[in-house]
Design a protein around this motif. Structure first.
Motif, PDB file in Angstrom:
ATOM      1  N   ASP A 101      11.829   5.534  -0.249  1.00 15.06           N
ATOM      2  CA  ASP A 101      11.982   5.260  -1.698  1.00 15.06           C
ATOM      3  C   ASP A 101      12.201   4.002  -2.227  1.00 15.06           C
ATOM      4  O   ASP A 101      11.463   3.459  -3.159  1.00 15.06           O
ATOM      5  CB  ASP A 101      13.237   5.855  -2.273  1.00 15.06           C
ATOM      6  CG  ASP A 101      13.137   7.045  -2.219  1.00 15.06           C
ATOM      7  OD1 ASP A 101      11.944   7.953  -2.327  1.00 15.06           O
ATOM      8  OD2 ASP A 101      14.590   8.251  -2.099  1.00 15.06           O
ATOM      9  N   ASP A 102      12.695   2.911  -1.761  1.00 16.38           N
ATOM     10  CA  ASP A 102      12.061   1.442  -1.955  1.00 16.38           C
ATOM     11  C   ASP A 102      11.218   0.565  -1.795  1.00 16.38           C
ATOM     12  O   ASP A 102      10.970  -0.116  -2.292  1.00 16.38           O
ATOM     13  CB  ASP A 102      13.606   1.554  -1.496  1.00 16.38           C
ATOM     14  CG  ASP A 102      15.544   0.983  -2.392  1.00 16.38           C
ATOM     15  OD1 ASP A 102      14.862   1.780  -3.330  1.00 16.38           O
ATOM     16  OD2 ASP A 102      16.057   0.336  -1.997  1.00 16.38           O
ATOM     17  N   MET A 103      10.924   1.102  -0.696  1.00 15.56           N
ATOM     18  CA  MET A 103       9.770   0.828   0.189  1.00 15.56           C
ATOM     19  C   MET A 103       8.532   1.282  -0.779  1.00 15.56           C
ATOM     20  O   MET A 103       7.171   0.430  -0.829  1.00 15.56           O
ATOM     21  CB  MET A 103       9.417   0.583   1.691  1.00 15.56           C
ATOM     22  CG  MET A 103      10.521   0.484   2.484  1.00 15.56           C
ATOM     23  SD  MET A 103      10.664   0.876   3.776  1.00 15.56           S
ATOM     24  CE  MET A 103       9.238   1.017   5.119  1.00 15.56           C
ATOM     25  N   LYS A 104       8.479   2.093  -1.270  1.00 17.91           N
ATOM     26  CA  LYS A 104       7.513   2.449  -1.833  1.00 17.91           C
ATOM     27  C   LYS A 104       6.960   2.484  -3.035  1.00 17.91           C
ATOM     28  O   LYS A 104       6.211   2.286  -3.697  1.00 17.91           O
ATOM     29  CB  LYS A 104       7.018   4.122  -2.193  1.00 17.91           C
ATOM     30  CG  LYS A 104       6.320   5.241  -2.677  1.00 17.91           C
ATOM     31  CD  LYS A 104       5.976   7.077  -2.837  1.00 17.91           C
ATOM     32  CE  LYS A 104       5.083   7.212  -3.070  1.00 17.91           C
ATOM     33  NZ  LYS A 104       5.514   8.493  -3.846  1.00 17.91           N
ATOM     34  N   THR A 105       8.406   2.338  -4.375  1.00 18.49           N
ATOM     35  CA  THR A 105       8.449   1.503  -5.329  1.00 18.49           C
ATOM     36  C   THR A 105       8.636   0.387  -5.448  1.00 18.49           C
ATOM     37  O   THR A 105       7.695  -0.061  -6.571  1.00 18.49           O
ATOM     38  CB  THR A 105       9.866   1.843  -5.994  1.00 18.49           C
ATOM     39  OG1 THR A 105      10.882   1.537  -5.198  1.00 18.49           O
ATOM     40  CG2 THR A 105      10.084   3.855  -6.491  1.00 18.49           C
TER      41      THR A 105
END
Length: 219
Positions: A101-105
């Protein structure tokens, strides 16, 4: 220039020797040779006529001054990339779903995995996930899985298409460019560079540099 060539006492302009040891010199080698030729023409004139054989323009002087400043104040690894406080790192207990999630956002592709001493022990990225999935038949990656469960596929020496290098903060920009452009093997290249106090992998992480930081759109 001669100090960079390791010939500080030489009376010659050791451009070729310096270019073999310094990426910044190598990149500007043609311009440096031209400056050397102009200097020789001014220092040892062969004409007998009155007046100047060579006139130096203001724009040429500005170019020389800019080049001199580049050599005296080169861009180095210690000022490039992402500083430690801004790097999203992972602990062994972190969940893969949270990392994804952090990599995507956040729009980043590499998450350094660090131990208790803030030393990089691996990198979580897409290559690690694919390596885990293909290690055995019918593997499944779950969001609740921990980094520890896939660590063997994230280690720095894992056999991926990306490798990772460690450098000290004084490594010049040109050397970093060469690292990212060069192929480690026919199918492998450097995916990220980690900056530590003296360039050792056993030291605490200081900065993260990716190809985008030094190559931009050419990466």
């Amino acid at each position: 220039m001669n100090r960079r060539a390791g010939a500080g006492t030489s009376h010659s302009f050791e451009i070729e020797r310096a270019a073999g040891r310094d990426g910044a010199v190598r990149k500007q080698q043609n311009l440096l040779k031209y400056i050397r030729d102009v200097r020789h023409a001014l220092q040892h004139p062969k004409h007998r006529s009155e007046g100047h054989a060579v006139l130096i323009s203001e724009s040429f002087l500005e170019e020389v001054a800019s080049l001199l400043n580049h050599f005296q104040n080169p861009v180095r690894a210690g000022s490039l990339g992402v500083p430690r406080k801004q790097i999203r790192t992972a602990q062994l207990s972190d969940r893969l779903g949270d990392l994804a999630d952090d990599m995507k956002t956040g729009g980043f592709s590499h998450v350094p995995i660090v131990d208790e001493g803030d030393v990089v022990v691996g990198v979580f990225n897409e290559a690690a996930v694919f390596d885990y999935l293909w290690s055995e038949s019918e593997k499944i990656v779950g969001r609740s899985m921990s980094v520890q469960e896939v660590l063997s596929h994230c280690r720095l020496d894992a056999n991926h298409t990306e490798t990772f290098r460690f450098v000290g903060p004084r490594i010049p920009l040109e050397d970093l460019v060469d690292m990212f452009l060069a192929l480690e093997s026919p199918t492998t290249r450097v995916g990220a560079v980690f900056v530590t106090a003296s360039g050792k992998s056993t030291e605490q992480l200081q900065r993260l540099i990716t190809p985008w930081d030094v190559l931009g759109g050419a990466a």
